[in-house]
Design a protein around this motif. Sequence first.
Motif, PDB file in Angstrom:
ATOM      1  N   MET A   1       0.838  -1.194   0.000  1.00  0.00           N
ATOM      2  CA  MET A   1       0.000   0.000   0.000  1.00  0.00           C
ATOM      3  C   MET A   1       0.877   1.250   0.000  1.00  0.00           C
ATOM      4  SD  MET A   1      -3.040   1.110   2.622  1.00  0.00           S
ATOM      5  CE  MET A   1      -2.057   1.976   3.824  1.00  0.00           C
ATOM      6  N   ASN A   2       0.558   2.210  -0.860  1.00  0.00           N
ATOM      7  CA  ASN A   2       1.309   3.457  -0.917  1.00  0.00           C
ATOM      8  C   ASN A   2       0.859   4.389   0.203  1.00  0.00           C
ATOM      9  OD1 ASN A   2       2.573   2.649  -3.378  1.00  0.00           O
ATOM     10  ND2 ASN A   2       0.692   3.210  -4.463  1.00  0.00           N
ATOM     11  N   LYS A   3       1.835   5.017   0.826  1.00  0.00           N
ATOM     12  CA  LYS A   3       1.536   5.878   1.969  1.00  0.00           C
ATOM     13  C   LYS A   3       2.414   7.125   1.920  1.00  0.00           C
ATOM     14  CE  LYS A   3       1.167   5.671   7.036  1.00  0.00           C
ATOM     15  NZ  LYS A   3       1.445   4.839   8.237  1.00  0.00           N
ATOM     16  N   LEU A   4       1.820   8.270   2.196  1.00  0.00           N
ATOM     17  CA  LEU A   4       2.555   9.524   2.308  1.00  0.00           C
ATOM     18  C   LEU A   4       2.330  10.064   3.710  1.00  0.00           C
ATOM     19  CD1 LEU A   4       2.724  12.388  -0.309  1.00  0.00           C
ATOM     20  CD2 LEU A   4       2.395  12.893   2.115  1.00  0.00           C
ATOM     21  N   THR A   5       3.407  10.183   4.470  1.00  0.00           N
ATOM     22  CA  THR A   5       3.329  10.616   5.863  1.00  0.00           C
ATOM     23  C   THR A   5       4.074  11.922   6.028  1.00  0.00           C
ATOM     24  OG1 THR A   5       3.294   8.299   6.585  1.00  0.00           O
ATOM     25  CG2 THR A   5       3.801   9.969   8.250  1.00  0.00           C
ATOM     26  N   VAL A   6       3.376  12.940   6.512  1.00  0.00           N
ATOM     27  CA  VAL A   6       3.998  14.237   6.786  1.00  0.00           C
ATOM     28  C   VAL A   6       4.391  14.266   8.263  1.00  0.00           C
ATOM     29  CG1 VAL A   6       3.731  16.730   6.744  1.00  0.00           C
ATOM     30  CG2 VAL A   6       2.588  15.329   5.004  1.00  0.00           C
ATOM     31  N   LEU A   7       5.682  14.405   8.516  1.00  0.00           N
ATOM     32  CA  LEU A   7       6.167  14.493   9.891  1.00  0.00           C
ATOM     33  C   LEU A   7       6.141  15.948  10.358  1.00  0.00           C
ATOM     34  CD1 LEU A   7       9.329  12.177   9.692  1.00  0.00           C
ATOM     35  CD2 LEU A   7       6.959  11.533  10.184  1.00  0.00           C
ATOM     36  N   GLU A   8       5.795  16.146  11.603  1.00  0.00           N
ATOM     37  CA  GLU A   8       5.812  17.486  12.204  1.00  0.00           C
ATOM     38  C   GLU A   8       6.903  17.504  13.258  1.00  0.00           C
ATOM     39  OE1 GLU A   8       2.846  20.485  14.691  1.00  0.00           O
ATOM     40  OE2 GLU A   8       1.993  19.036  13.274  1.00  0.00           O
TER      41      GLU A   8
ATOM     42  N   TYR B   1      11.262   9.858 -13.245  1.00  0.00           N
ATOM     43  CA  TYR B   1      10.047   9.263 -12.697  1.00  0.00           C
ATOM     44  C   TYR B   1      10.354   7.900 -12.095  1.00  0.00           C
ATOM     45  CZ  TYR B   1       5.253   7.546 -12.298  1.00  0.00           C
ATOM     46  OH  TYR B   1       4.074   7.033 -11.815  1.00  0.00           O
ATOM     47  N   PHE B   2       9.785   7.634 -10.925  1.00  0.00           N
ATOM     48  CA  PHE B   2       9.914   6.352 -10.243  1.00  0.00           C
ATOM     49  C   PHE B   2       8.509   5.831  -9.960  1.00  0.00           C
ATOM     50  CE2 PHE B   2      13.461   9.092  -9.217  1.00  0.00           C
ATOM     51  CZ  PHE B   2      14.568   8.287  -9.466  1.00  0.00           C
ATOM     52  N   SER B   3       8.267   4.581 -10.273  1.00  0.00           N
ATOM     53  CA  SER B   3       6.915   4.018 -10.157  1.00  0.00           C
ATOM     54  C   SER B   3       6.542   3.669  -8.725  1.00  0.00           C
ATOM     55  CB  SER B   3       6.791   2.770 -11.044  1.00  0.00           C
ATOM     56  OG  SER B   3       7.738   1.785 -10.655  1.00  0.00           O
ATOM     57  N   CYS B   4       7.494   3.685  -7.811  1.00  0.00           N
ATOM     58  CA  CYS B   4       7.217   3.297  -6.425  1.00  0.00           C
ATOM     59  C   CYS B   4       6.409   4.377  -5.691  1.00  0.00           C
ATOM     60  CB  CYS B   4       8.527   3.035  -5.679  1.00  0.00           C
ATOM     61  SG  CYS B   4       9.624   4.463  -5.597  1.00  0.00           S
ATOM     62  N   CYS B   5       5.822   3.984  -4.563  1.00  0.00           N
ATOM     63  CA  CYS B   5       5.185   4.914  -3.620  1.00  0.00           C
ATOM     64  C   CYS B   5       4.124   5.816  -4.252  1.00  0.00           C
ATOM     65  CB  CYS B   5       6.248   5.775  -2.933  1.00  0.00           C
ATOM     66  SG  CYS B   5       7.503   4.830  -2.034  1.00  0.00           S
TER      67      CYS B   5
ATOM     68  N   ILE C   1       9.009  17.465  -5.530  1.00  0.00           N
ATOM     69  CA  ILE C   1       8.616  16.079  -5.821  1.00  0.00           C
ATOM     70  C   ILE C   1       7.102  16.016  -5.927  1.00  0.00           C
ATOM     71  CG2 ILE C   1       8.555  13.724  -4.908  1.00  0.00           C
ATOM     72  CD1 ILE C   1      11.321  15.930  -3.719  1.00  0.00           C
ATOM     73  N   TYR C   2       6.645  15.446  -7.034  1.00  0.00           N
ATOM     74  CA  TYR C   2       5.204  15.298  -7.273  1.00  0.00           C
ATOM     75  C   TYR C   2       4.821  13.827  -7.154  1.00  0.00           C
ATOM     76  CZ  TYR C   2       0.657  15.473  -9.652  1.00  0.00           C
ATOM     77  OH  TYR C   2      -0.671  15.362  -9.967  1.00  0.00           O
ATOM     78  N   ILE C   3       3.805  13.557  -6.335  1.00  0.00           N
ATOM     79  CA  ILE C   3       3.311  12.192  -6.162  1.00  0.00           C
ATOM     80  C   ILE C   3       2.020  12.063  -6.967  1.00  0.00           C
ATOM     81  CG2 ILE C   3       2.701  10.393  -4.522  1.00  0.00           C
ATOM     82  CD1 ILE C   3       5.577  11.602  -4.268  1.00  0.00           C
ATOM     83  N   LYS C   4       2.092  11.290  -8.025  1.00  0.00           N
ATOM     84  CA  LYS C   4       1.008  11.226  -9.003  1.00  0.00           C
ATOM     85  C   LYS C   4      -0.286  10.697  -8.394  1.00  0.00           C
ATOM     86  CE  LYS C   4      -0.046   9.385 -13.606  1.00  0.00           C
ATOM     87  NZ  LYS C   4       0.479   8.589 -14.745  1.00  0.00           N
ATOM     88  N   GLU C   5      -0.196   9.619  -7.622  1.00  0.00           N
ATOM     89  CA  GLU C   5      -1.395   8.962  -7.103  1.00  0.00           C
ATOM     90  C   GLU C   5      -2.231   9.897  -6.222  1.00  0.00           C
ATOM     91  OE1 GLU C   5      -1.720   4.603  -5.581  1.00  0.00           O
ATOM     92  OE2 GLU C   5      -1.347   5.854  -3.825  1.00  0.00           O
ATOM     93  N   SER C   6      -1.583  10.617  -5.336  1.00  0.00           N
ATOM     94  CA  SER C   6      -2.311  11.470  -4.391  1.00  0.00           C
ATOM     95  C   SER C   6      -2.364  12.934  -4.822  1.00  0.00           C
ATOM     96  CB  SER C   6      -1.666  11.377  -2.999  1.00  0.00           C
ATOM     97  OG  SER C   6      -0.326  11.837  -3.042  1.00  0.00           O
ATOM     98  N   LYS C   7      -1.790  13.224  -5.998  1.00  0.00           N
ATOM     99  CA  LYS C   7      -1.758  14.609  -6.516  1.00  0.00           C
ATOM    100  C   LYS C   7      -1.182  15.566  -5.468  1.00  0.00           C
ATOM    101  CE  LYS C   7      -5.808  13.663  -9.404  1.00  0.00           C
ATOM    102  NZ  LYS C   7      -7.219  14.003  -9.683  1.00  0.00           N
ATOM    103  N   THR C   8      -0.075  15.129  -4.877  1.00  0.00           N
ATOM    104  CA  THR C   8       0.595  15.895  -3.832  1.00  0.00           C
ATOM    105  C   THR C   8       1.918  16.438  -4.337  1.00  0.00           C
ATOM    106  OG1 THR C   8      -0.402  14.547  -2.078  1.00  0.00           O
ATOM    107  CG2 THR C   8       1.571  15.788  -1.507  1.00  0.00           C
ATOM    108  N   LEU C   9       2.166  17.709  -4.079  1.00  0.00           N
ATOM    109  CA  LEU C   9       3.455  18.317  -4.376  1.00  0.00           C
ATOM    110  C   LEU C   9       4.213  18.513  -3.073  1.00  0.00           C
ATOM    111  CD1 LEU C   9       5.264  19.796  -6.587  1.00  0.00           C
ATOM    112  CD2 LEU C   9       4.380  21.891  -5.529  1.00  0.00           C
ATOM    113  N   ILE C  10       5.424  17.981  -3.023  1.00  0.00           N
ATOM    114  CA  ILE C  10       6.332  18.220  -1.892  1.00  0.00           C
ATOM    115  C   ILE C  10       7.302  19.282  -2.366  1.00  0.00           C
ATOM    116  CG2 ILE C  10       7.984  17.165  -0.306  1.00  0.00           C
ATOM    117  CD1 ILE C  10       6.516  14.454  -1.060  1.00  0.00           C
TER     118      ILE C  10
END
Length: 242
Positions: free
Chosen positions: A1-8, A148-152, A170-179
């Motif tokens: 499962m792909n996961k994006l975790t923002v640490l504070e 481009y990397f297909s992981c995560c 860094i752009y995460i395609k699945e979640s449409k998130t820009l870091i």
Amino acid sequence: MNKLTVLEIEFDFDGDINVIYPVILSDEREVILIDCGYPKFLPLIKAAAKINGIDISKLTKIIITHHDFDHMGSLAEFKRAYPHIKILSSIDDEKYISGKEKSLRLQQAESIYNKLPEKQKESAKKFQDFIETIENVQVDVCLRDKDYFSCCGGIEIIATPGHMPGHISIYIKESKTLISGDALVVENDKLMIANPQYTLDIINAKNSISKLLDYEIDRIVCYHGGIYTKDIRKSLENIISE
């Protein structure tokens, strides 16, 4: 499962409370940290990751958005603790991270030193000395625009020069998130370009923001300021037009 975790990561810096927001991307095979804080931040990042159910020893890669001290400060510490971790950066930043060339931030600090009022020179010299303590680390993989990397969930590298010439987002395609690293910040609930005082080329920085309009972005994670989701396209357009 792909996961994006923002640490504070909350910390005291010269008597002021600050917060940074590194990101961890993970799937069944990869655990990737994006930026790793100031020197000696490994314990803070390890603790924040643990709160989010992530074992930092499982890291496979660290991506550095640019070589500022608050983004790569603990990189050598991570590499010593977990030698298996691969270090990734833009091809333009590799020479500064590895120590082949002097930090651009140090060059900037040195170039303005003699122009400062005498009362500011003591603190300016301390800042230079601090930057010189940042340990260099060999980069394993050099990144280029559109890599481009297909992981995560699908990772795309976006060259966003301006804050520094080798800066990447860094752009995460699945979640449409820009870091966004330091290409963007959130201040007073507003999306903004990073502090012009620390942006080496403001024109290039705005051109980089223009590039982001080509992406479908639902969420931006700013290293300084955290998560931004409100009317992103309009916010980017406002930055460009200012």
